[in-house]
Every structure is written in C-alpha cells, then in structure tokens.
Design a protein around this motif. Sequence first.
Motif, PDB file in Angstrom:
ATOM      1  N   ALA A  95      16.731  36.635  28.707  1.00  0.00           N
ATOM      2  CA  ALA A  95      16.371  35.288  29.201  1.00  0.00           C
ATOM      3  C   ALA A  95      17.557  34.328  29.177  1.00  0.00           C
ATOM      4  O   ALA A  95      17.464  33.206  28.675  1.00  0.00           O
ATOM      5  N   LEU A  96      18.694  34.771  29.731  1.00  0.00           N
ATOM      6  CA  LEU A  96      19.903  33.944  29.727  1.00  0.00           C
ATOM      7  C   LEU A  96      19.779  32.894  30.829  1.00  0.00           C
ATOM      8  O   LEU A  96      20.269  33.059  31.948  1.00  0.00           O
ATOM      9  N   ASP A  97      19.131  31.798  30.491  1.00  0.00           N
ATOM     10  CA  ASP A  97      18.749  30.799  31.484  1.00  0.00           C
ATOM     11  C   ASP A  97      19.731  29.637  31.613  1.00  0.00           C
ATOM     12  O   ASP A  97      19.517  28.730  32.418  1.00  0.00           O
ATOM     13  N   PHE A  98      20.818  29.651  30.825  1.00  0.00           N
ATOM     14  CA  PHE A  98      21.741  28.510  30.846  1.00  0.00           C
ATOM     15  C   PHE A  98      23.182  28.997  30.902  1.00  0.00           C
ATOM     16  O   PHE A  98      23.628  29.737  30.025  1.00  0.00           O
ATOM     17  N   LEU A  99      23.894  28.573  31.940  1.00  0.00           N
ATOM     18  CA  LEU A  99      25.337  28.832  32.034  1.00  0.00           C
ATOM     19  C   LEU A  99      26.054  27.573  31.554  1.00  0.00           C
ATOM     20  O   LEU A  99      25.994  26.528  32.188  1.00  0.00           O
ATOM     21  N   SER A 100      26.710  27.686  30.418  1.00  0.00           N
ATOM     22  CA  SER A 100      27.332  26.499  29.822  1.00  0.00           C
ATOM     23  C   SER A 100      28.730  26.252  30.348  1.00  0.00           C
ATOM     24  O   SER A 100      29.170  25.100  30.435  1.00  0.00           O
ATOM     25  N   ASN A 101      29.447  27.310  30.685  1.00  0.00           N
ATOM     26  CA  ASN A 101      30.846  27.133  31.026  1.00  0.00           C
ATOM     27  C   ASN A 101      31.310  28.248  31.950  1.00  0.00           C
ATOM     28  O   ASN A 101      30.946  29.417  31.778  1.00  0.00           O
ATOM     29  N   ALA A 102      32.103  27.879  32.938  1.00  0.00           N
ATOM     30  CA  ALA A 102      32.769  28.854  33.812  1.00  0.00           C
ATOM     31  C   ALA A 102      34.211  28.405  33.969  1.00  0.00           C
ATOM     32  O   ALA A 102      34.483  27.214  34.165  1.00  0.00           O
ATOM     33  N   THR A 103      35.130  29.335  33.885  1.00  0.00           N
ATOM     34  CA  THR A 103      36.539  28.989  33.998  1.00  0.00           C
ATOM     35  C   THR A 103      37.285  30.111  34.697  1.00  0.00           C
ATOM     36  O   THR A 103      36.747  31.192  34.932  1.00  0.00           O
ATOM     37  N   GLY A 104      38.532  29.845  35.037  1.00  0.00           N
ATOM     38  CA  GLY A 104      39.362  30.840  35.713  1.00  0.00           C
ATOM     39  C   GLY A 104      40.543  31.242  34.857  1.00  0.00           C
ATOM     40  O   GLY A 104      40.946  30.519  33.934  1.00  0.00           O
ATOM     41  N   ILE A 105      41.095  32.409  35.180  1.00  0.00           N
ATOM     42  CA  ILE A 105      42.312  32.901  34.529  1.00  0.00           C
ATOM     43  C   ILE A 105      43.193  33.518  35.614  1.00  0.00           C
ATOM     44  O   ILE A 105      42.707  34.219  36.501  1.00  0.00           O
ATOM     45  N   ASP A 106      44.472  33.228  35.539  1.00  0.00           N
ATOM     46  CA  ASP A 106      45.445  33.815  36.462  1.00  0.00           C
ATOM     47  C   ASP A 106      46.249  34.872  35.719  1.00  0.00           C
ATOM     48  O   ASP A 106      46.887  34.578  34.710  1.00  0.00           O
ATOM     49  N   TRP A 107      46.185  36.105  36.215  1.00  0.00           N
ATOM     50  CA  TRP A 107      46.963  37.203  35.648  1.00  0.00           C
ATOM     51  C   TRP A 107      48.042  37.574  36.661  1.00  0.00           C
ATOM     52  O   TRP A 107      47.779  38.280  37.630  1.00  0.00           O
ATOM     53  N   PRO A 108      49.277  37.089  36.479  1.00  0.00           N
ATOM     54  CA  PRO A 108      50.345  37.353  37.455  1.00  0.00           C
ATOM     55  C   PRO A 108      50.760  38.821  37.492  1.00  0.00           C
ATOM     56  O   PRO A 108      50.371  39.629  36.633  1.00  0.00           O
ATOM     57  N   ASP A 109      51.568  39.152  38.508  1.00  0.00           N
ATOM     58  CA  ASP A 109      52.132  40.492  38.592  1.00  0.00           C
ATOM     59  C   ASP A 109      52.945  40.782  37.327  1.00  0.00           C
ATOM     60  O   ASP A 109      53.551  39.886  36.738  1.00  0.00           O
ATOM     61  N   LYS A 110      52.946  42.041  36.926  1.00  0.00           N
ATOM     62  CA  LYS A 110      53.728  42.466  35.759  1.00  0.00           C
ATOM     63  C   LYS A 110      54.775  43.491  36.190  1.00  0.00           C
ATOM     64  O   LYS A 110      54.504  44.339  37.040  1.00  0.00           O
ATOM     65  N   GLU A 111      55.949  43.383  35.608  1.00  0.00           N
ATOM     66  CA  GLU A 111      57.015  44.341  35.874  1.00  0.00           C
ATOM     67  C   GLU A 111      57.209  45.247  34.660  1.00  0.00           C
ATOM     68  O   GLU A 111      57.235  44.776  33.524  1.00  0.00           O
ATOM     69  N   PHE A 112      57.317  46.536  34.922  1.00  0.00           N
ATOM     70  CA  PHE A 112      57.524  47.524  33.866  1.00  0.00           C
ATOM     71  C   PHE A 112      58.779  48.329  34.193  1.00  0.00           C
ATOM     72  O   PHE A 112      58.968  48.768  35.337  1.00  0.00           O
ATOM     73  N   GLY A 113      59.628  48.518  33.194  1.00  0.00           N
ATOM     74  CA  GLY A 113      60.792  49.385  33.362  1.00  0.00           C
ATOM     75  C   GLY A 113      60.450  50.809  32.949  1.00  0.00           C
ATOM     76  O   GLY A 113      59.981  51.048  31.837  1.00  0.00           O
ATOM     77  N   GLU A 114      60.649  51.752  33.854  1.00  0.00           N
ATOM     78  CA  GLU A 114      60.352  53.160  33.581  1.00  0.00           C
ATOM     79  C   GLU A 114      61.626  53.989  33.708  1.00  0.00           C
ATOM     80  O   GLU A 114      62.357  53.874  34.707  1.00  0.00           O
ATOM     81  N   LYS A 115      61.890  54.806  32.710  1.00  0.00           N
ATOM     82  CA  LYS A 115      63.054  55.692  32.758  1.00  0.00           C
ATOM     83  C   LYS A 115      62.668  56.992  33.456  1.00  0.00           C
ATOM     84  O   LYS A 115      61.674  57.622  33.092  1.00  0.00           O
ATOM     85  N   VAL A 116      63.453  57.358  34.457  1.00  0.00           N
ATOM     86  CA  VAL A 116      63.173  58.568  35.234  1.00  0.00           C
ATOM     87  C   VAL A 116      64.444  59.409  35.329  1.00  0.00           C
ATOM     88  O   VAL A 116      65.567  58.893  35.263  1.00  0.00           O
ATOM     89  N   GLN A 117      64.242  60.707  35.458  1.00  0.00           N
ATOM     90  CA  GLN A 117      65.357  61.631  35.648  1.00  0.00           C
ATOM     91  C   GLN A 117      65.591  61.805  37.145  1.00  0.00           C
ATOM     92  O   GLN A 117      64.687  62.170  37.887  1.00  0.00           O
ATOM     93  N   VAL A 118      66.810  61.515  37.591  1.00  0.00           N
ATOM     94  CA  VAL A 118      67.140  61.567  39.015  1.00  0.00           C
ATOM     95  C   VAL A 118      68.298  62.545  39.221  1.00  0.00           C
ATOM     96  O   VAL A 118      69.285  62.520  38.482  1.00  0.00           O
TER      97      VAL A 118
END
Length: 230
Positions: free
Chosen positions: A55-78
């Motif tokens: 019986a969740l009849d009340f929404l008290s709060n709604a908000t937003g979140i921004d999750w920007p792009d993430k950069e990861f360094g990966e070591k690879v054998q070339v």
Amino acid sequence: MKTVEEIKAAIEAAVPGAGVEIVSNPSPSAQHSLRLAPGQAFAVAKFLRDDADLALDFLSNATGIDWPDKEFGEKVQVTHRISKPVDGPGRKKTQIVEEVVEETRIRVEPGWLEAVYHLYSVAKRHGPVVLRMRTINRTDQVELPSLTPIWRSAEFQEREIFDLYGIVFTGHPDLRRLLMWDEFKDHPMRRDYREPDDFEYEPTAHDDVLNRTLEHHAAIAGQEEAGAGE
C-alpha cells in the motif's frame, strides 16, 4: 515492512518479466533500493501502490542523478612487426620480426541518467521503499516512463528532474521546465555543466564571477573593434 528481497519476490510474482534488481547500499543505513526496468516500471509502480500488504500510497521525494562516462585504462598485449638490422658481410640487411609489447588502452564506459523515488505507506505507516530507473545513455536516449499517473506528487518533481538533469518522462501530463526559462538550453545539475559567462545582471563582488564577467566584456569590445575596422 517486508524486506527488499521480499518486495522483489512479490513484484516478480505479480508482474511477469518485471526485471527488478536489488541495489545494495553498503553504508550504515543499509537502505537498499530496487532498480526497475523502464519497460515494466509503470506496472510495477501500480502494483506497489495497490498491493494490500505494501500500500505504498505516498511518493515523498523524487530526484535525479547524473552518472558521467567513465574511462578505464586496460593493459593489453600487442604484437608489432618491426624491421631489425641483421649482421652480415657486405651491405646491411634487415629482417621483419614480431615483438610483443604491453600497451595501455583507454576504454570508455558510457554514462547514464537516473531517477530515484522514495515511497511510503500512510495507511500502513511504513517506508521508505526506494525505486530507481536509469536511461540508456545521457545524450540521445534519455527517456523514462513518468510515474505521475500513479503518484500525483511526482508531477512537479519529475519536471524538476527534466529541467535540471534532462530526463524526458514519457506520459507526463505537463512536462516543461520548472526552474529555468523555456529558452534555456542546458541542464544545470549535470556534472559537466559549465556556467555561462554572459551575465545579464550586475556582477557580484566574488572574484571568480567578476573576473569572468570582465573577460567577457573585453572579448565583446574586441569583437566590436574588429567589426568597426572592416
């Protein structure tokens, strides 16, 4: 009140293919949340409101979140094919050899926008139950279903999220900016937002604002002088 695991099980029993995930909160509050698949979010929200036990009849709060792009360094054998000199009589000779080296490559994980809702039951005196929805990205696929038809208190709060973060709530009865003017082009709560330097009001005494305004005025003066000389 039921645990998030019990609420998840109840949702999955009532809404086939609900696609609900538990998002754990490692902080001392341990306020875990439920991430909803946007395609089934409206049906899940309706169940949470109408279920006799929740019986969740009340929404008290709604908000937003921004999750920007993430950069990861990966070591690879070339493997590289390189030319190396070869000792021998007469003229110099070379041969092609393969050499394996380790390189660091940057992998970018696209970001997204997220809407978070806190629900309570006035009738049952329990809560909160925290719901989350995320967009596909933060550029051209930023739609999420509006929960305003389920909880009317979401109307202005979703408008605020749309205004400040840029999430487009499909099915919202009146989706337009709430805090910024209609012609405003950006979303001030995005993490990569940059304030404009063309202030239409008297600059404050704060050094950073004042300096940025003076630089802007100097740039305009320079453009005007260049135009007058043509």
